[in-house]
Design a protein around this motif. Sequence first.
Motif, short mmCIF file in Angstrom:
data_model
loop_
_atom_site.label_atom_id
_atom_site.label_comp_id
_atom_site.label_asym_id
_atom_site.label_seq_id
_atom_site.Cartn_x
_atom_site.Cartn_y
_atom_site.Cartn_z
N GLU A 145 0.72 -1.16 -0.17
CA GLU A 145 -0.09 0.00 -0.02
C GLU A 145 0.86 1.17 -0.12
N LEU A 146 2.20 1.14 0.48
CA LEU A 146 2.98 2.24 0.45
C LEU A 146 3.12 2.76 -1.07
N ALA A 147 3.32 1.68 -1.82
CA ALA A 147 3.58 2.02 -3.15
C ALA A 147 2.65 2.99 -3.90
N GLU A 148 1.52 3.12 -3.40
CA GLU A 148 0.51 3.87 -4.14
C GLU A 148 0.64 5.27 -3.94
N ILE A 149 1.24 5.61 -2.61
CA ILE A 149 1.41 7.14 -2.32
C ILE A 149 3.07 7.45 -2.59
N PRO A 150 3.38 8.60 -3.29
CA PRO A 150 4.78 8.75 -3.21
C PRO A 150 5.38 9.13 -2.03
N HIS A 151 6.42 8.31 -1.69
CA HIS A 151 7.17 8.30 -0.41
C HIS A 151 8.47 8.25 -0.43
N LEU A 152 9.16 8.43 0.47
CA LEU A 152 10.65 8.23 0.78
C LEU A 152 11.18 7.49 2.05
N ILE A 153 11.95 6.58 2.24
CA ILE A 153 12.33 6.05 3.47
C ILE A 153 13.56 6.59 3.41
N ILE A 154 14.11 7.34 4.62
CA ILE A 154 15.32 7.59 4.88
C ILE A 154 15.80 7.33 6.43
N THR B 143 15.40 14.20 -0.79
CA THR B 143 16.55 13.41 -1.58
C THR B 143 17.79 13.95 -1.49
N ARG B 144 17.90 15.26 -1.49
CA ARG B 144 19.23 15.94 -1.61
C ARG B 144 19.92 15.71 -0.17
N GLN B 145 18.92 16.23 1.04
CA GLN B 145 19.14 15.92 2.23
C GLN B 145 19.77 14.51 2.63
N ALA B 146 18.86 13.51 2.09
CA ALA B 146 19.50 11.98 2.43
C ALA B 146 20.63 11.89 1.77
N LEU B 147 21.02 12.35 0.66
CA LEU B 147 22.27 12.05 0.26
C LEU B 147 23.38 12.69 0.91
N LEU B 148 23.00 13.90 1.38
CA LEU B 148 23.99 14.66 2.25
C LEU B 148 24.27 13.98 3.44
N LEU B 149 23.27 13.45 4.09
CA LEU B 149 23.35 12.53 5.39
C LEU B 149 24.22 11.18 4.96
N VAL B 150 24.10 10.73 3.88
CA VAL B 150 25.07 9.64 3.61
C VAL B 150 26.28 9.83 3.53
N SER B 151 26.23 11.14 2.62
CA SER B 151 27.91 11.36 2.73
C SER B 151 28.63 11.81 3.87
N SER B 152 27.62 12.49 4.65
CA SER B 152 28.31 13.24 5.83
C SER B 152 28.76 12.12 6.69
N LYS B 153 27.95 10.88 6.85
CA LYS B 153 28.40 9.74 7.53
C LYS B 153 29.47 9.34 6.92
N MET B 154 29.79 9.16 5.75
CA MET B 154 31.09 8.73 5.07
C MET B 154 32.14 9.61 5.66
N ASN B 155 32.05 10.95 5.95
CA ASN B 155 32.92 11.84 6.40
C ASN B 155 32.92 11.81 8.01
N LYS B 156 32.12 11.04 8.56
CA LYS B 156 32.06 10.83 10.11
C LYS B 156 31.59 12.36 10.48
N GLU B 157 30.56 12.90 9.90
CA GLU B 157 30.28 14.22 10.68
C GLU B 157 28.69 13.99 10.50
N PRO B 158 27.93 13.21 11.17
CA PRO B 158 26.30 12.80 11.04
C PRO B 158 25.70 13.99 11.50
N LYS B 159 25.79 14.47 12.55
CA LYS B 159 25.08 15.50 13.43
C LYS B 159 24.46 16.67 12.43
N ALA B 160 25.25 17.30 11.55
CA ALA B 160 24.98 18.50 10.91
C ALA B 160 23.58 17.94 9.88
#
Lengths: 170, 174
Positions: free
Chosen positions: B113-122, B139-156
């Motif tokens: 049922e989730l597939a019927e409504i546009p959604h993101l899982i972050i 999406t942009r923030q999610a990608l930033l989050l991933v990249s920051s985790k890689m840079n070990k600065e998740p909080k921001a």
Amino acid sequence: MEMEIYKQSVLPLKNQLYRLALRIVGREDQAQDVVQEVLIKVWEKRTELKGVHNLPGYCVRMTRNLAIDKTRSRHHQSTTALLQVQHFAAPTPTPYEATAENDTFQLIRSIVKKLPEAQREIFELRDFDGLSYKEIVEKTGQSMSQVKVYLSRARYKIKLELINAYDNHR
Amino acid sequence: MHMTTIDKLLDKYWAGETSLNEEAQLRDYFSGTDIAESHRPFAEVFVYQNKIAQATLPDDFEAEILKKIANQHTRAVVKPITRIRKWLAVAAAVLFLLTAGIFFLKTPSSSNELAEIPHLIINGEVYYPASEEEAYELTRQALLLVSSKMNKEPKASIKSLKNIKNINPASWGK
């Protein structure tokens, strides 16, 4: 490594490597095979070897290992050959005669091989490579007095073994 | 050479006290024919030293090596791609297309049922963006989050995700 660098820094090591291989395998044809194998392997591995600082040292180690492998495989071959011909009861030469035919310096090589590692290293650097005491000190990191102690112990052992072998042979 | 000289030199030699020059004298003496009977047992060590010191490879050895290397090089260049390797490449391509096809065909048909409504899982949370712009920003923030985790600065980045929540709280969650 380009061909020019190979020609300038690897190929000139050939006689040094040959003498090392000859000391270990004792036969000129086999020593030549070892050196050829080392020089070709170094060329094949030239991209991997870019980071190696001490290329001569690397070549020396490779030569030593291959030469030791060669003596092991030869030992295996000669034992099998010996087992096959034994029952023909041909007049077999004494060990001394056998080695004199194939490998003139087997006696001295086996004596040197039996020396403790530290003594053997210093004996070889002095009496085979012709290094001065100062050069041996630099190369091994041992003190001058220690170098002389090891050298004299090695030479005394060689002296005793040579006398023993000579008396047994007569 | 006088015998007593040789005896003295030999004694010095066994004691590890000879100079390089004196050792050369001993090698000369033992490679000659006139060796005293009492010195014969020791000949082997000096003759062997001489032999090793003088051992050199034949003149054409280097040329042989270079020839072998050159042959090896041309062999490597000419070496054809075998038919088997070509077919392996084709098989790999087909396998890739099949896998991709199954993946894309299966996704829309999954009756979630989730597939019927546009959604993101972050980060394990489900977000329902109200507009395309918001989806883009999420999406942009999610990608930033991933990249920051890689840079070990998740909080921001987690903070900036929460900021979006604050901008349009009505559109979040079920």
